[in-house]
Design a protein around this motif. Structure first.
Motif, PDB file in Angstrom:
ATOM      1  N   SER A 145       0.860  -1.182   0.000  1.00 56.68           N
ATOM      2  CA  SER A 145       0.000   0.000   0.000  1.00 56.68           C
ATOM      3  C   SER A 145       0.894   1.230   0.000  1.00 56.68           C
ATOM      4  CB  SER A 145      -0.946   0.012   1.203  1.00 56.68           C
ATOM      5  OG  SER A 145      -0.228   0.041   2.415  1.00 56.68           O
ATOM      6  N   SER A 146       0.313   2.366  -0.364  1.00 53.23           N
ATOM      7  CA  SER A 146       1.100   3.585  -0.543  1.00 53.23           C
ATOM      8  C   SER A 146       0.429   4.757   0.136  1.00 53.23           C
ATOM      9  CB  SER A 146       1.292   3.884  -2.036  1.00 53.23           C
ATOM     10  OG  SER A 146       0.041   4.060  -2.685  1.00 53.23           O
ATOM     11  N   SER A 147       1.212   5.827   0.311  1.00 49.32           N
ATOM     12  CA  SER A 147       0.690   7.029   0.948  1.00 49.32           C
ATOM     13  C   SER A 147       1.390   8.254   0.375  1.00 49.32           C
ATOM     14  CB  SER A 147       0.916   6.975   2.457  1.00 49.32           C
ATOM     15  OG  SER A 147       0.506   8.185   3.079  1.00 49.32           O
ATOM     16  N   GLY A 203      -4.827   3.488  -3.341  1.00 46.40           N
ATOM     17  CA  GLY A 203      -3.736   3.451  -2.385  1.00 46.40           C
ATOM     18  C   GLY A 203      -3.069   2.094  -2.258  1.00 46.40           C
ATOM     19  N   GLN A 204      -3.569   1.092  -2.975  1.00 43.48           N
ATOM     20  CA  GLN A 204      -2.951  -0.227  -2.941  1.00 43.48           C
ATOM     21  C   GLN A 204      -2.122  -0.469  -4.202  1.00 43.48           C
ATOM     22  OE1 GLN A 204      -6.286  -2.908  -2.304  1.00 43.48           O
ATOM     23  NE2 GLN A 204      -6.126  -2.677  -0.090  1.00 43.48           N
ATOM     24  N   SER A 227       0.006   0.737  -9.291  1.00 42.94           N
ATOM     25  CA  SER A 227      -0.531   1.464  -8.136  1.00 42.94           C
ATOM     26  C   SER A 227      -1.900   2.010  -8.519  1.00 42.94           C
ATOM     27  CB  SER A 227       0.385   2.627  -7.743  1.00 42.94           C
ATOM     28  OG  SER A 227       1.682   2.199  -7.453  1.00 42.94           O
ATOM     29  N   THR A 269       5.571   3.770  -1.218  1.00 41.50           N
ATOM     30  CA  THR A 269       4.915   2.464  -1.242  1.00 41.50           C
ATOM     31  C   THR A 269       5.729   1.478  -0.425  1.00 41.50           C
ATOM     32  OG1 THR A 269       3.996   2.849  -3.447  1.00 41.50           O
ATOM     33  CG2 THR A 269       4.119   0.574  -2.709  1.00 41.50           C
TER      34      THR A 269
END
Length: 393
Positions: free
Chosen positions: A94-96, A182-183, A199, A114
Motif C-alpha cells: 500500500s502507498s501514501s 492506495g494499494q 498502483s 509504497t
C-alpha cells in the motif's frame, strides 16, 4: 497553471521512452522539468482533453518523474526522519502521499511512498526536483549504515478516468477489482515480459492506475511503447493520450498541490493544509523526531501561530494566475496570494488555489488583482470537484 520554460534548443532535453509515440499522435512538445513533454495532442483542445478524462479514459506519460528503491534494515529510520509518515501503519503493498522535509519543516518535495516490506520501499518524486531530492537523500543517508538507495528510469504510465478500470482489465489476468485506491501489486500485462508495478492512484481526482514498466533496453522500451499505442488504437472511442495542460487543470480542480506553487521549502505541511499527512502517532513531541518536527508540532498545537491556509477561490472573468494578490472584500488590505489558477472546464468559471488569511472564511467575498484591476472572488472549500477514487464500500 503550469509554466513551461522555453529553451533556445531542445537538444539538451531528455526524452521519455514514449517520445516517438507522442510524435505519432501529434503531441505538441514543450520543455518541462528537463524533458520534452506533450502539453496537448492534435485533435483535442485543452478543454476537450480535460473533459475526456472526467468522462472516459486518458493516458498520461509521467515517465519524467523520478522513481526510487529504498532497501535495508534502517529504511524505516531514514524515511521516518525525512518525512512525517508512520510506516508501521502502512500495510505491505500500500502507498501514501507524504512530503520530504528540510530541517526547518519546509517541503523539499512531495512524494508517494509504497511499502513492499518492512525493509523495502518504492518512492516516486517530482521531475523538477530531481537533483535537489537526490542530493538531499544522499546527505541524509550519511547518518545511516544499513540503507541502500537507488533511482531508476523507465516508463511510468498513468491511466486515469472512470473507464480506466474497464480498459486496463482487458490486458491483465490480475483482478483489478480487488485493488483499491492506495494499494499496489505486481501484475503481468499482455505482450510485456517483465512484471509491472501497478498502483491504484493518480493526480486527477478520478479512479485510475500508474504503471511502472521497465524500459532499460530496446526490447523493453519497444514493448512499453506498443502497449501505450495498443491502448489507444484498440479503444479509440474510450482512450486518448492526454498532455500536461489537462493534467494541471484536473489536479487543480481536485485540490491537489503542485510543487513550486502550493508547496515550497518555506511552507510547512501545516501551512499547506496537509496536517492530515502527520498521523496522531507522530504528534507526541516527547517521542517523535523528524525533520522540522519541533516547528511542525508546535504549529499543530498552537493553531493561532499559522495565520494563513491553503484554500480554494472561485471567480468569473479573467482567470487568476500564480502570484496575483488577494485583498479583502473592500480591496484595501492584502490577505493572500494565488498559487495556481485556471478556467474550470468541469464547473465553469475560474478556480484557483491560494494562501489566504484564516480570518477570510469559506464563502467570504474577496478581491483579486488581475492585470491591474481588482476582480471579485469567493473563498471556496477544496476540492472543487469531488474525488472518485475506488475504495471499499
Amino acid at each position: 497553471m503550469l509554466t513551461f520554460k522555453r529553451f533556445s534548443s531542445h537538444a539538451t532535453l531528455s526524452k521519455t521512452p514514449l517520445h516517438s509515440s507522442h510524435i505519432k499522435y501529434g503531441g505538441k512538445l514543450v520543455p518541462y522539468a528537463g524533458y520534452e513533454m506533450p502539453v496537448l495532442y492534435k485533435g483535442l483542445s485543452h478543454i476537450e482533453s480535460h473533459n475526456w478524462v472526467r468522462n472516459n479514459c486518458g493516458l498520461f506519460d509521467v515517465s519524467h518523474m523520478l522513481q526510487h528503491q529504498i532497501q535495508g534494515k534502517e529504511s524505516v529510520d531514514l524515511l521516518q526522519k525525512i518525512t512525517p509518515i508512520d510506516l508501521s501503519r502502512l500495510a505491505p503493498y500500500s502507498s501514501s502521499l507524504s512530503v520530504l522535509l528540510n530541517e526547518n519543516g519546509g517541503v523539499i518535495d512531495d512524494c508517494i511512498i509504497t511499502k513492499h516490506a518492512d525493509d523495502k520501499y518504492y518512492m516516486v518524486t517530482n521531475a523538477g526536483c530531481r537533483e535537489k531530492d537526490v542530493a538531499f537523500i544522499t546527505k541524509e543517508l550519511s547518518n545511516f549504515n544499513n540503507v541502500k538507495h537507488e533511482t531508476f528510469e523507465g516508463t511510468l504510465l498513468a491511466i486515469q478516468g472512470p473507464k480506466a478500470y474497464q480498459i486496463l482489465q482487458q490486458y491483465t489476468k490480475a483482478n483489478l477489482k480487488a485493488i483499491f485506491f492506495g494499494q499496489t501489486q505486481f501484475i503481468n500485462l499482455l505482450d510485456i515480459d517483465s512484471d509491472i508495478h501497478l498502483s491504484r492512484t493518480g493526480y486527477t481526482g478520478e479512479d485510475g492506475f500508474e504503471l511502472s514498466i521497465p524500459s532499460s533496453n530496446d526490447k523493453e522500451t519497444q514493448q512499453a511503447r506498443e502497449f501505450f499505442e495498443r491502448l489507444i488504437e484498440e479503444s479509440p472511442d474510450t482512450v486518448q493520450p492526454i498532455g500536461l495542460a489537462a493534467r494541471d487543470s484536473l489536479r487543480l480542480e481536485a485540490g491537489m498541490c503542485l510543487y513550486g506553487n502550493e508547496l515550497t521549502e518555506e511552507i510547512t505541511p501545516v501551512q499547506a493544509s496537509l496536517s492530515w499527512l502527520i498521523p496522531q502517532s507522530r504528534r507526541d513531541a516527547s517521542t517523535t523526531k523528524f525533520n522540522g518536527s519541533d516547528k511542525i508540532l508546535s504549529q499543530l498545537n498552537d493553531k493561532k501561530s499559522v495565520r494563513t491556509r491553503r484554500i480554494g477561490l472561485t471567480s468569473k472573468g479573467p482567470s487568476p494566475r500564480t502570484g496575483n494578490a488577494i485583498y479583502d472584500k473592500d480591496g484595501k488590505e492584502q490577505i493572500g496570494y494565488i498559487t495556481s489558477g485556471s478556467p474550470s472546464p468541469s464547473i465553469g468559471g475560474n478556480v484557483a488555489q491560494a494562501y489566504i488569511d484564516k480570518k477570510a472564511k469559506i464563502g467570504s467575498d474577496v478581491k483579486v488583482e488581475i492585470r491591474g484591476k481588482l476582480r471579485d472572488g469567493v473563498v471556496t472549500k477544496l476540492p472543487f470537484v469531488p474525488s472518485n477514487f475506488y475504495k471499499p464500500n
